[in-house]
Design a protein around this motif. Structure first.
Motif, mmCIF file in Angstrom:
data_model
loop_
_atom_site.group_PDB
_atom_site.id
_atom_site.type_symbol
_atom_site.label_atom_id
_atom_site.label_comp_id
_atom_site.label_asym_id
_atom_site.label_seq_id
_atom_site.Cartn_x
_atom_site.Cartn_y
_atom_site.Cartn_z
ATOM 1 N N VAL A 179 0.829 -1.212 0.000
ATOM 2 C CA VAL A 179 0.000 0.000 0.000
ATOM 3 C C VAL A 179 0.864 1.263 0.000
ATOM 4 N N ILE A 180 1.853 1.310 0.892
ATOM 5 C CA ILE A 180 2.668 2.526 1.016
ATOM 6 C C ILE A 180 3.445 2.785 -0.269
ATOM 7 N N GLY A 181 4.091 1.747 -0.789
ATOM 8 C CA GLY A 181 4.902 1.896 -1.990
ATOM 9 C C GLY A 181 4.088 2.403 -3.172
ATOM 10 N N LEU A 182 2.871 1.888 -3.330
ATOM 11 C CA LEU A 182 2.074 2.270 -4.498
ATOM 12 C C LEU A 182 1.438 3.646 -4.336
ATOM 13 N N GLU A 183 1.009 3.968 -3.103
ATOM 14 C CA GLU A 183 0.431 5.307 -2.900
ATOM 15 C C GLU A 183 1.509 6.377 -3.123
ATOM 16 N N LEU A 184 2.645 6.220 -2.458
ATOM 17 C CA LEU A 184 3.680 7.262 -2.589
ATOM 18 C C LEU A 184 4.358 7.210 -3.957
ATOM 19 N N ILE A 198 10.296 -2.201 -7.050
ATOM 20 C CA ILE A 198 10.928 -3.524 -7.025
ATOM 21 C C ILE A 198 10.220 -4.368 -5.969
ATOM 22 N N GLU A 199 9.648 -5.488 -6.393
ATOM 23 C CA GLU A 199 8.817 -6.296 -5.490
ATOM 24 C C GLU A 199 9.307 -7.740 -5.462
ATOM 25 N N PHE A 200 9.348 -8.292 -4.258
ATOM 26 C CA PHE A 200 9.811 -9.665 -4.044
ATOM 27 C C PHE A 200 8.875 -10.699 -4.686
ATOM 28 N N LEU A 201 7.574 -10.482 -4.512
ATOM 29 C CA LEU A 201 6.598 -11.462 -5.030
ATOM 30 C C LEU A 201 6.338 -11.229 -6.521
ATOM 31 N N ALA A 232 14.340 -9.873 -5.169
ATOM 32 C CA ALA A 232 14.644 -9.691 -3.740
ATOM 33 C C ALA A 232 15.759 -8.663 -3.601
ATOM 34 N N VAL A 233 15.453 -7.561 -2.957
ATOM 35 C CA VAL A 233 16.479 -6.529 -2.761
ATOM 36 C C VAL A 233 17.502 -7.040 -1.740
ATOM 37 N N GLN A 234 18.776 -6.926 -2.101
ATOM 38 C CA GLN A 234 19.853 -7.437 -1.247
ATOM 39 C C GLN A 234 20.441 -6.352 -0.365
ATOM 40 N N THR A 267 8.618 -1.911 2.923
ATOM 41 C CA THR A 267 8.528 -3.376 3.029
ATOM 42 C C THR A 267 7.783 -3.799 4.291
ATOM 43 N N GLY A 268 6.905 -2.954 4.776
ATOM 44 C CA GLY A 268 6.081 -3.325 5.917
ATOM 45 C C GLY A 268 6.371 -2.497 7.151
ATOM 46 N N ARG A 269 5.568 -2.705 8.177
ATOM 47 C CA ARG A 269 5.738 -1.996 9.450
ATOM 48 C C ARG A 269 5.763 -3.019 10.577
ATOM 49 N N GLY A 345 -10.405 -2.476 3.377
ATOM 50 C CA GLY A 345 -9.050 -1.979 3.106
ATOM 51 C C GLY A 345 -9.137 -1.085 1.884
ATOM 52 N N VAL A 346 -8.409 0.026 1.898
ATOM 53 C CA VAL A 346 -8.481 0.961 0.769
ATOM 54 C C VAL A 346 -7.081 1.413 0.373
ATOM 55 N N ILE A 347 -6.841 1.497 -0.923
ATOM 56 C CA ILE A 347 -5.603 2.104 -1.427
ATOM 57 C C ILE A 347 -6.022 3.370 -2.173
HETATM 58 P P1 NAI Z 1 3.042 -4.220 2.873
HETATM 59 O O1 NAI Z 1 3.214 -5.382 3.782
HETATM 60 O O2 NAI Z 1 1.681 -3.825 2.405
HETATM 61 O O3 NAI Z 1 3.927 -4.457 1.554
HETATM 62 C C1 NAI Z 1 5.316 -4.684 1.596
HETATM 63 C C2 NAI Z 1 5.777 -5.294 0.296
HETATM 64 O O4 NAI Z 1 7.200 -5.356 0.319
HETATM 65 C C3 NAI Z 1 5.280 -6.715 0.097
HETATM 66 O O5 NAI Z 1 4.641 -6.799 -1.167
HETATM 67 C C4 NAI Z 1 6.551 -7.554 0.162
HETATM 68 O O6 NAI Z 1 6.495 -8.711 -0.654
HETATM 69 C C5 NAI Z 1 7.615 -6.565 -0.315
HETATM 70 N N1 NAI Z 1 9.003 -6.907 0.096
HETATM 71 C C6 NAI Z 1 9.411 -7.343 1.316
HETATM 72 N N2 NAI Z 1 10.752 -7.568 1.306
HETATM 73 C C7 NAI Z 1 11.215 -7.268 0.057
HETATM 74 C C8 NAI Z 1 12.505 -7.294 -0.584
HETATM 75 N N3 NAI Z 1 13.617 -7.691 0.060
HETATM 76 N N4 NAI Z 1 12.604 -6.928 -1.875
HETATM 77 C C9 NAI Z 1 11.492 -6.531 -2.555
HETATM 78 N N5 NAI Z 1 10.257 -6.482 -1.999
HETATM 79 C C10 NAI Z 1 10.100 -6.841 -0.711
HETATM 80 O O7 NAI Z 1 3.786 -3.002 3.616
HETATM 81 P P2 NAI Z 1 3.704 -1.427 3.454
HETATM 82 O O8 NAI Z 1 3.241 -1.014 2.101
HETATM 83 O O9 NAI Z 1 5.038 -0.948 3.916
HETATM 84 O O10 NAI Z 1 2.584 -1.010 4.489
HETATM 85 C C11 NAI Z 1 2.757 -1.267 5.886
HETATM 86 C C12 NAI Z 1 1.423 -1.277 6.598
HETATM 87 O O11 NAI Z 1 0.838 0.013 6.601
HETATM 88 C C13 NAI Z 1 0.443 -2.226 5.955
HETATM 89 O O12 NAI Z 1 -0.129 -3.030 6.964
HETATM 90 C C14 NAI Z 1 -0.578 -1.323 5.348
HETATM 91 O O13 NAI Z 1 -1.866 -1.912 5.349
HETATM 92 C C15 NAI Z 1 -0.525 -0.081 6.216
HETATM 93 N N6 NAI Z 1 -0.910 1.100 5.442
HETATM 94 C C16 NAI Z 1 -2.205 1.237 5.022
HETATM 95 C C17 NAI Z 1 -2.574 2.296 4.241
HETATM 96 C C18 NAI Z 1 -3.991 2.374 3.769
HETATM 97 O O14 NAI Z 1 -4.857 1.747 4.362
HETATM 98 N N7 NAI Z 1 -4.291 3.104 2.700
HETATM 99 C C19 NAI Z 1 -1.635 3.325 3.824
HETATM 100 C C20 NAI Z 1 -0.311 3.080 4.282
HETATM 101 C C21 NAI Z 1 0.012 2.014 5.071
#
Ligand code: NAI
Length: 462
Positions: A179-184, A198-201, A232-234, A267-269, A345-347
């Motif tokens: 969510v964060i990566g795509l919004e910003l 760059i996405e792992f999956l 996978a980012v190293q 990559t998450g929180r 959930g909303v993006i």
């Molecule tokens: P996320 O868990 O949604 O996504 C993280 C992505 O990073 C995953 O797709 C994962 O496969 C990828 N990743 C992990 N390690 C990697 C690597 N080494 N190389 C490449 N890709 C890798 O985490 P995100 O976007 O940081 O959000 C964190 C939390 O904040 C989430 O729980 C989200 O729901 C919440 N949030 C919600 C919003 C909303 O409701 N609009 C807005 C912003 C955050």
């Protein structure tokens, strides 16, 4: 030293909502917050500022792409980044001051500083220790990085740093297609950055409906965002003005290096519990570092509760708010409840993406028989008039009972449309119930009704 019925640690949406409900229930309440302003991550460095930037950059997109078609002629606006930052900061300030006003209005004391729990029944803030019959931990979460990545919040940034960059980067690399990566990423792509995610999956937005994932990625690509999937980012090597990202493609283990002006690590929180003294108290934690709670949000220590991002479940402001309300009711001797199967959930990209309940993938793993009702926004008159014909509403309903099990929307105002379906699900409604409800014309909501009709005899406009 003061004595309270409840002290809440953390003033994000979970904490401040819990405090207000405690006060409404007649409990003497205080809230602990160490930031200079109330509102937590959401108001200060999360939901609210990112929505301001999403709104501003979307307006630019409209001016650049759609104004001329509507007969609105003139020079396209240019970006004054400082002014946009000012607008964003002003939005934050209006919201945090609003929460401060609500605390005063409800006679909730703000204990300024970082809180800890020396023992059950006591909260220490600075040099003062206060008594509390109940304590609610609502300390939220913080960005989690990857090994070999140092966040300097200038060149290699977390979501907080990405909201206040010194200038718009020429090239932005986003690690993580969540969510964060795509919004910003959307914000900076619209403002002119060359954005590479760059996405792992192999799919974006983990756990979302697969059809939405595919369509959403296609739309974002069309907008100009580039995706490197299965990577996978190293490590990230950061210099003063540039960063080099090294990643390995999972399919063939080949290593690649790309350079950018800014790298956003999304990559998450992870739960934020530092300094609370939970170890010494003996509070039970999950393996993922979350605080364990029972069905009443109480930890293993009687009188200490936890809600929001520090406990299990999606890290969403509205989930935290619901838990705040319910925990407060529970503490006040009432019955508090959260229906975890109906949390939307909303993006907030354009188009927006919204979901609630089951996905086709989860229903398949449950071997549950379901039917799908889908309607494309191209068949919605209002959407066509507003350049918003891309996307669809999809409703999943039980094959036998017609009960709505989930919904997935990609399209205009998806984040608002989803709530009609949430209410229907709360009432155990069938798709037919939605289909029989009169929807005003011309509105985007008609697409929801058409998707419901598609679960039965069929939609009208496709
Ligand atoms: P996320 O868990 O949604 O996504 C993280 C992505 O990073 C995953 O797709 C994962 O496969 C990828 N990743 C992990 N390690 C990697 C690597 N080494 N190389 C490449 N890709 C890798 O985490 P995100 O976007 O940081 O959000 C964190 C939390 O904040 C989430 O729980 C989200 O729901 C919440 N949030 C919600 C919003 C909303 O409701 N609009 C807005 C912003 C955050």
């Amino acid at each position: 030293m003061a004595s309270y019925d409840v002290i809440i640690i953390g003033s994000g949406p979970g904490g401040y909502v819990c405090a207000i409900r405690c006060a409404q229930r007649g409990l003497k309440t205080a809230i602990v917050e160490g930031r200079k302003t109330l509102g937590g991550t959401c108001l200060n460095v999360g939901c609210i500022p990112s929505k301001a930037l999403l709104h501003a950059s979307h307006m630019l997109h409209e001016a650049e792409h759609n104004f001329a078609t509507m007969g609105l002629k003139g020079k396209s606006p240019t970006v004054d980044w400082n002014q946009m930052q000012h607008y964003k900061n002003d939005t934050i300030s209006q919201n945090t001051k609003g929460v401060e006003f609500l605390m005063k209005k409800n006679k909730i004391d703000w204990l300024k500083g970082w809180g800890s729990i020396p023992t059950a029944g006591k909260v220490k803030v600075g040099n003062e220790t206060h008594n509390a019959k109940s304590i609610v931990i609502a300390s939220g979460s913080e960005p989690s990085s990857l090994p070999n990545i140092d966040i300097d919040d200038k060149v290699t940034v977390s979501s907080s740093g990405a909201l206040k960059l010194g200038k718009i980067p020429k090239k932005l690399i986003v690690i993580g297609a969540g969510v964060i990566g795509l919004e910003l990423g959307s914000v900076y792509q619209r403002l002119g950055s060359d954005v590479q995610v760059i996405e792992f999956l192999d799919t974006i937005t983990p756990s979302m409906d697969p059809e939405v994932q595919r369509n959403f990625q296609r739309i974002l690509k069309k907008q100009g965002i580039q995706f490197t999937m299965g990577a996978a980012v190293q490590k990230v090597d950061t210099s003063k003005t540039k960063a080099k990202v090294t990643y390995k493609l999972r399919k063939n283990n080949s290593e690649h290096v790309v350079e950018a002006d800014v790298v956003l690590v999304a990559t998450g929180r992870k739960p934020y519990t530092e300094g609370l003294g939970l170890n010494a108290l003996g509070i039970e934690m999950t393996q993922r570092g979350q605080i364990e709670v029972d069905a009443q949000w109480q930890t293993n220590i009687p009188g200490i509760y936890a809600i929001g991002d520090v406990i299990e479940g999606p890290m969403l402001a509205h989930k935290a708010e619901d838990e705040g309300l319910a925990a407060a009711d529970q503490i006040a001797g009432h019955y508090g409840h959260v229906n975890y199967s109906v949390i939307p959930g909303v993006i907030y990209t354009h188009p927006e993406v919204a979901n609630v309940g089951e996905t086709e993938a989860t229903l398949k793993t449950q071997n549950r028989k379901y039917k799908t009702g889908k309607f494309n926004f191209m068949g919605n008159g209002r959407a066509k008039a507003n350049f918003s014909g891309e996307g669809f509403v999809k409703i999943l309903a039980d094959a036998e009972t017609d009960r709505i099990l989930g919904a997935h929307i990609i399209g205009p105002s998806a984040g608002d449309l989803i709530h009609e379906i949430c209410v229907a699900m709360e009432f155990g409604a069938s798709a037919e119930d939605l289909a029989l409800t009169c929807h005003a014309h011309p509105t985007y909501s008609e697409a929801v009704r058409e998707a419901a009709l598609a679960c039965g005899v069929g939609p009208i406009h496709s």
